[in-house]
Write an enzyme that holds these catalytic residues in place. Structure first.
Site, PDB file in Angstrom:
ATOM      1  N   LYS A 159      46.877  40.671  61.636  1.00 36.11           N
ATOM      2  CA  LYS A 159      45.852  41.387  60.853  1.00 36.11           C
ATOM      3  C   LYS A 159      46.223  42.871  60.838  1.00 36.11           C
ATOM      4  CE  LYS A 159      40.793  41.687  60.476  1.00 36.11           C
ATOM      5  NZ  LYS A 159      40.640  41.365  59.068  1.00 36.11           N
TER       6      LYS A 159
HETATM    7  N1  PMP Z   1      41.623  36.341  55.654  1.00 41.36           N
HETATM    8  C1  PMP Z   1      41.654  37.672  55.558  1.00 41.36           C
HETATM    9  C2  PMP Z   1      42.685  38.324  54.695  1.00 41.36           C
HETATM   10  C3  PMP Z   1      40.705  38.444  56.248  1.00 41.36           C
HETATM   11  O1  PMP Z   1      40.713  39.780  56.143  1.00 41.36           O
HETATM   12  C4  PMP Z   1      39.728  37.800  57.026  1.00 41.36           C
HETATM   13  C5  PMP Z   1      38.707  38.619  57.765  1.00 41.36           C
HETATM   14  N2  PMP Z   1      39.176  38.994  59.040  1.00 41.36           N
HETATM   15  C6  PMP Z   1      39.740  36.414  57.091  1.00 41.36           C
HETATM   16  C7  PMP Z   1      40.703  35.704  56.399  1.00 41.36           C
HETATM   17  C8  PMP Z   1      38.726  35.659  57.911  1.00 41.36           C
HETATM   18  O2  PMP Z   1      38.981  35.850  59.286  1.00 41.36           O
HETATM   19  P1  PMP Z   1      37.807  35.824  60.347  1.00 41.36           P
HETATM   20  O3  PMP Z   1      37.028  34.591  60.098  1.00 41.36           O
HETATM   21  O4  PMP Z   1      38.505  35.820  61.655  1.00 41.36           O
HETATM   22  O5  PMP Z   1      36.992  37.051  60.129  1.00 41.36           O
END
Ligand code: PMP
Length: 331
Positions: A159
């Site tokens: 991320k």
């Molecule tokens: N994909 C992307 C590109 C994101 O930014 C997020 C948000 N963090 C997610 C998926 C979903 O991840 P999470 O459920 O861990 O927030």
């Protein structure tokens, strides 16, 4: 959506006033997006606020840092304590917690080594990401003309801030074209993910979501929904989805910390189901909100209660005590 500022942000081992949490313009991350981050929510409940799947988020944060060869000068346990402390010192209930690890100010060449690894965490109130009705009504979504990064370009499972330039291209295109959100395909043309959320489809009663090899972030909400869907007895599968499978779906929904579980009402102006929130989406949404609010005894371990974190009578916050701060970082 303007940010609702709180009193205190944690930066490199110290609590600072919100308005004092600043960086120099020549900070490496400002120029090259050399940063990784997390997005975490805490939810209020009868027992006070609790952070949802905090340690899983911090594990992913450390993984993202590892991919980018960042040596983080704090342990996950220290960051865990800081997150809890920030919810408390800012007297927050429902809120969002944003840890950021970035390369700081020293050298400005592309070579990132030699810059300090800085860490900051903010916590603040945050409402519904796709608007006030998004959880009950489906949002309009388009397939982006921008693809998600190919696997050997920028790693989607980390991320990193840089990935969000790709997300911004998709998001802006969606908004300019009159949609709430976009779904990107991967470079092979298969469904990948939204600009900041994972995608699920209900097709012939099966709950499907693309696997990580389709260039996506392994969402923690995605994993939560996979677990809850299995527990509710739905057939659940990770499946590579060609674009047109989205047009065949009875239901589509997004998952993510920001969007929570949000129904998709149409895709490329083709109505999904009844155009609102389908029954499977509703059941999973209900199970999700029960879990995050501490109403599912089976999943209490997903919650880190905040008010209980500091021992009674101990005003010293675990995350800000001098002992928690490496000597080099003590001001
Ligand atoms: N994909 C992307 C590109 C994101 O930014 C997020 C948000 N963090 C997610 C998926 C979903 O991840 P999470 O459920 O861990 O927030």
């Amino acid at each position: 959506m303007a940010i609702a500022k709180t009193e205190t942000i944690w930066m490199n081992g110290r609590m600072v006033a919100w308005d004092d949490a600043r960086v120099h313009i020549m900070t490496h991350a400002m120029h090259y997006a050399s940063a990784v981050f997390e997005g975490i929510r805490a939810y209020d409940s009868e027992a006070g606020p609790a952070v949802f799947r905090l340690d899983e988020h911090l594990e992913r944060l450390m993984f993202s840092a590892r991919v980018y060869r960042m040596e983080v000068p704090f342990t996950p346990k220290q960051l865990h304590d800081v997150c809890v402390e920030l919810v408390n010192v800012n007297r927050l209930g429902d809120c969002y917690v944003r840890p950021l690890i970035y390369r700081g100010y020293e050298n400005i060449g592309v070579n990132p080594f030699g810059n300090p690894i800085e860490v900051a965490i903010a916590a603040y109130p945050w409402g519904q990401y796709l608007g006030p009705d998004a959880l009950s009504k489906g949002v309009a979504v388009k397939i982006s003309s921008w693809q998600r990064m190919a696997p050997n370009t920028l790693p989607a499972m980390a991320k990193s801030s840089a990935n969000y330039m790709n997300s911004q291209l998709s998001k802006m295109e969606a908004i300019v074209d009159g949609y709430a959100e976009a779904i990107s395909l991967d470079t092979s043309g298969y469904v990948s993910e939204g600009s900041g959320q994972n995608v699920f489809a209900v097709i012939k009663g099966e709950v499907l979501t693309p696997p990580v090899h389709n260039s996506l972030l392994a969402g923690i909400t995605r994993s939560t929904i996979l677990t809850l869907a299995r527990e509710l007895g739905y057939p659940v599968r990770e499946a590579t989805l060609p674009r047109e499978m989205l047009y065949a779906a009875e239901e589509l929904f997004f998952t993510g910390t920001a969007v929570e579980v949000s129904p998709i009402g149409s895709i490329d102006r083709i109505t999904v189901g009844n155009g609102g929130r389908g029954p499977v989406t509703k059941a999973l949404q209900d199970a999700f909100f029960a879990a995050v609010r501490g109403q599912n005894p089976k999943h209490r371990d997903w919650l880190t209660p905040c008010r209980a974190a500091a021992p009674a009578g101990n005003a010293a916050a675990p995350g800000v005590s001098a002992a928690a701060v490496p000597a080099a970082r003590r001001a």
